[in-house]
Design a protein around this motif. Structure first.
Motif, PDB file in Angstrom:
ATOM      1  N   GLY A  24     129.756   0.652 -21.564  1.00  0.00           N
ATOM      2  CA  GLY A  24     129.701   1.725 -22.895  1.00  0.00           C
ATOM      3  C   GLY A  24     130.918   1.228 -23.755  1.00  0.00           C
ATOM      4  N   VAL A  25     130.744   0.816 -25.103  1.00  0.00           N
ATOM      5  CA  VAL A  25     132.082   0.625 -25.470  1.00  0.00           C
ATOM      6  C   VAL A  25     132.230   1.165 -26.852  1.00  0.00           C
ATOM      7  CG1 VAL A  25     133.336  -1.501 -26.715  1.00  0.00           C
ATOM      8  CG2 VAL A  25     131.874  -1.933 -24.759  1.00  0.00           C
ATOM      9  N   SER A  26     133.162   1.973 -27.099  1.00  0.00           N
ATOM     10  CA  SER A  26     133.352   3.113 -28.193  1.00  0.00           C
ATOM     11  C   SER A  26     134.119   2.215 -29.283  1.00  0.00           C
ATOM     12  CB  SER A  26     133.971   4.346 -27.951  1.00  0.00           C
ATOM     13  OG  SER A  26     135.306   3.764 -27.667  1.00  0.00           O
ATOM     14  N   GLY A  27     134.919   1.239 -29.013  1.00  0.00           N
ATOM     15  CA  GLY A  27     135.815   0.793 -29.922  1.00  0.00           C
ATOM     16  C   GLY A  27     137.187   1.019 -29.747  1.00  0.00           C
ATOM     17  N   GLY A  28     137.414   2.094 -28.963  1.00  0.00           N
ATOM     18  CA  GLY A  28     138.810   2.436 -28.688  1.00  0.00           C
ATOM     19  C   GLY A  28     139.389   1.541 -27.562  1.00  0.00           C
ATOM     20  N   HIS A  55     126.839   5.363 -31.940  1.00  0.00           N
ATOM     21  CA  HIS A  55     127.411   5.780 -33.140  1.00  0.00           C
ATOM     22  C   HIS A  55     126.844   7.331 -33.371  1.00  0.00           C
ATOM     23  CE1 HIS A  55     128.061   6.716 -37.370  1.00  0.00           C
ATOM     24  NE2 HIS A  55     128.388   5.331 -37.763  1.00  0.00           N
ATOM     25  N   HIS A  56     127.844   8.174 -33.370  1.00  0.00           N
ATOM     26  CA  HIS A  56     127.492   9.511 -33.086  1.00  0.00           C
ATOM     27  C   HIS A  56     127.321  10.383 -34.309  1.00  0.00           C
ATOM     28  CE1 HIS A  56     129.792   8.692 -29.351  1.00  0.00           C
ATOM     29  NE2 HIS A  56     128.765   9.765 -28.880  1.00  0.00           N
ATOM     30  N   GLY A  57     127.398   9.614 -35.570  1.00  0.00           N
ATOM     31  CA  GLY A  57     126.889  10.228 -36.886  1.00  0.00           C
ATOM     32  C   GLY A  57     127.944  11.399 -37.288  1.00  0.00           C
ATOM     33  N   ILE A  58     129.234  11.311 -36.825  1.00  0.00           N
ATOM     34  CA  ILE A  58     130.296  12.208 -37.114  1.00  0.00           C
ATOM     35  C   ILE A  58     131.428  11.973 -37.655  1.00  0.00           C
ATOM     36  CG2 ILE A  58     132.212  13.514 -35.798  1.00  0.00           C
ATOM     37  CD1 ILE A  58     130.483  13.814 -33.415  1.00  0.00           C
ATOM     38  N   ASP A  64     131.784   3.767 -38.798  1.00  0.00           N
ATOM     39  CA  ASP A  64     131.246   2.442 -39.260  1.00  0.00           C
ATOM     40  C   ASP A  64     132.068   1.282 -39.035  1.00  0.00           C
ATOM     41  OD1 ASP A  64     129.265   4.216 -40.242  1.00  0.00           O
ATOM     42  OD2 ASP A  64     129.753   4.062 -42.281  1.00  0.00           O
ATOM     43  N   ARG A  65     133.451   1.408 -39.029  1.00  0.00           N
ATOM     44  CA  ARG A  65     134.085   0.478 -38.960  1.00  0.00           C
ATOM     45  C   ARG A  65     134.473   0.137 -37.406  1.00  0.00           C
ATOM     46  NH1 ARG A  65     137.334   3.096 -43.029  1.00  0.00           N
ATOM     47  NH2 ARG A  65     138.219   4.479 -41.383  1.00  0.00           N
ATOM     48  N   GLU A  67     131.977   0.587 -35.551  1.00  0.00           N
ATOM     49  CA  GLU A  67     130.638  -0.079 -34.813  1.00  0.00           C
ATOM     50  C   GLU A  67     130.915  -1.698 -35.073  1.00  0.00           C
ATOM     51  OE1 GLU A  67     125.938  -0.422 -36.559  1.00  0.00           O
ATOM     52  OE2 GLU A  67     126.957   1.585 -36.354  1.00  0.00           O
ATOM     53  N   ALA A  68     131.226  -1.892 -36.681  1.00  0.00           N
ATOM     54  CA  ALA A  68     131.358  -3.355 -37.024  1.00  0.00           C
ATOM     55  C   ALA A  68     132.402  -4.166 -36.157  1.00  0.00           C
ATOM     56  CB  ALA A  68     131.847  -3.308 -38.222  1.00  0.00           C
ATOM     57  N   PHE A  69     133.534  -3.165 -35.604  1.00  0.00           N
ATOM     58  CA  PHE A  69     134.741  -4.096 -34.612  1.00  0.00           C
ATOM     59  C   PHE A  69     133.677  -4.404 -33.495  1.00  0.00           C
ATOM     60  CE2 PHE A  69     137.789  -3.433 -31.238  1.00  0.00           C
ATOM     61  CZ  PHE A  69     138.444  -4.637 -31.576  1.00  0.00           C
ATOM     62  N   VAL A  70     133.204  -3.526 -32.882  1.00  0.00           N
ATOM     63  CA  VAL A  70     132.442  -3.827 -31.411  1.00  0.00           C
ATOM     64  C   VAL A  70     131.537  -4.791 -31.681  1.00  0.00           C
ATOM     65  CG1 VAL A  70     131.106  -2.964 -29.671  1.00  0.00           C
ATOM     66  CG2 VAL A  70     133.023  -1.311 -30.663  1.00  0.00           C
ATOM     67  N   GLN A  71     130.655  -4.899 -32.793  1.00  0.00           N
ATOM     68  CA  GLN A  71     129.624  -5.979 -33.033  1.00  0.00           C
ATOM     69  C   GLN A  71     130.375  -7.070 -33.095  1.00  0.00           C
ATOM     70  OE1 GLN A  71     127.748  -4.394 -36.356  1.00  0.00           O
ATOM     71  NE2 GLN A  71     125.866  -4.069 -35.211  1.00  0.00           N
ATOM     72  N   ALA A  72     131.581  -7.316 -33.854  1.00  0.00           N
ATOM     73  CA  ALA A  72     132.056  -8.655 -34.078  1.00  0.00           C
ATOM     74  C   ALA A  72     132.734  -9.160 -32.565  1.00  0.00           C
ATOM     75  CB  ALA A  72     133.240  -8.571 -34.980  1.00  0.00           C
TER      76      ALA A  72
END
Length: 127
Positions: A24-28, A55-58, A64-65, A67-72
């Motif tokens: 599980g990768v949050s981006g933190g 993406h928790h929708g919060i 969104d950033r 998510e984009a960071f984790v994707q990259a």
């Protein structure tokens, strides 16, 4: 730290050759550090690594950033990534929970579902 993690993983037999590991990768910082360590361990042990981002929708644009960071990052590491979107505030209100508890419940559900899906696909030979 790297050696401590390696030793613990080996001592506890947490990752064996040809295992499949779902992260599980949050981006933190914590989850990114874990992903990088797991990538190296899985490479060494010939294990498969896959990541999940929820993406928790919060947090709007900030989420969104993330998510984009984790994707990259996952793309640069050649780690397959599954991204799930959920609406934690609505789930929390519907079930009378705090957003923190609702987020935890949904995150665990998503991780379990993805692990089961990956297991089925792997068993079928499609991954």
């Amino acid at each position: 730290m790297d050696q401590k993690v390696r030793k613990y993983v080996q001592d506890q037999h947490m990752i064996e050759k040809t295992d499949r590991v779902l992260a599980g990768v949050s981006g933190g910082a914590d989850s990114i550090c874990l992903l990088l360590l797991l990538k190296e361990l899985c490479r060494e042990l010939e294990a498969c690594l896959c990541a999940v981002h929820v993406h928790h929708g919060i947090r709007g644009a900030e989420a969104d950033r993330d998510e984009a960071f984790v994707q990259a990052l996952c793309e640069s590491l050649s780690v397959p990534l599954y991204v799930a979107h959920c609406q934690v505030p609505a789930y929390a209100a519907e079930h009378g929970l705090s957003e923190e508890e609702a987020g935890r419940i949904l995150r665990y559900q998503i991780l379990e579902e993805e692990a089961e899906k990956w297991e089925r696909e792997f068993s079928d030979g499609s991954r």
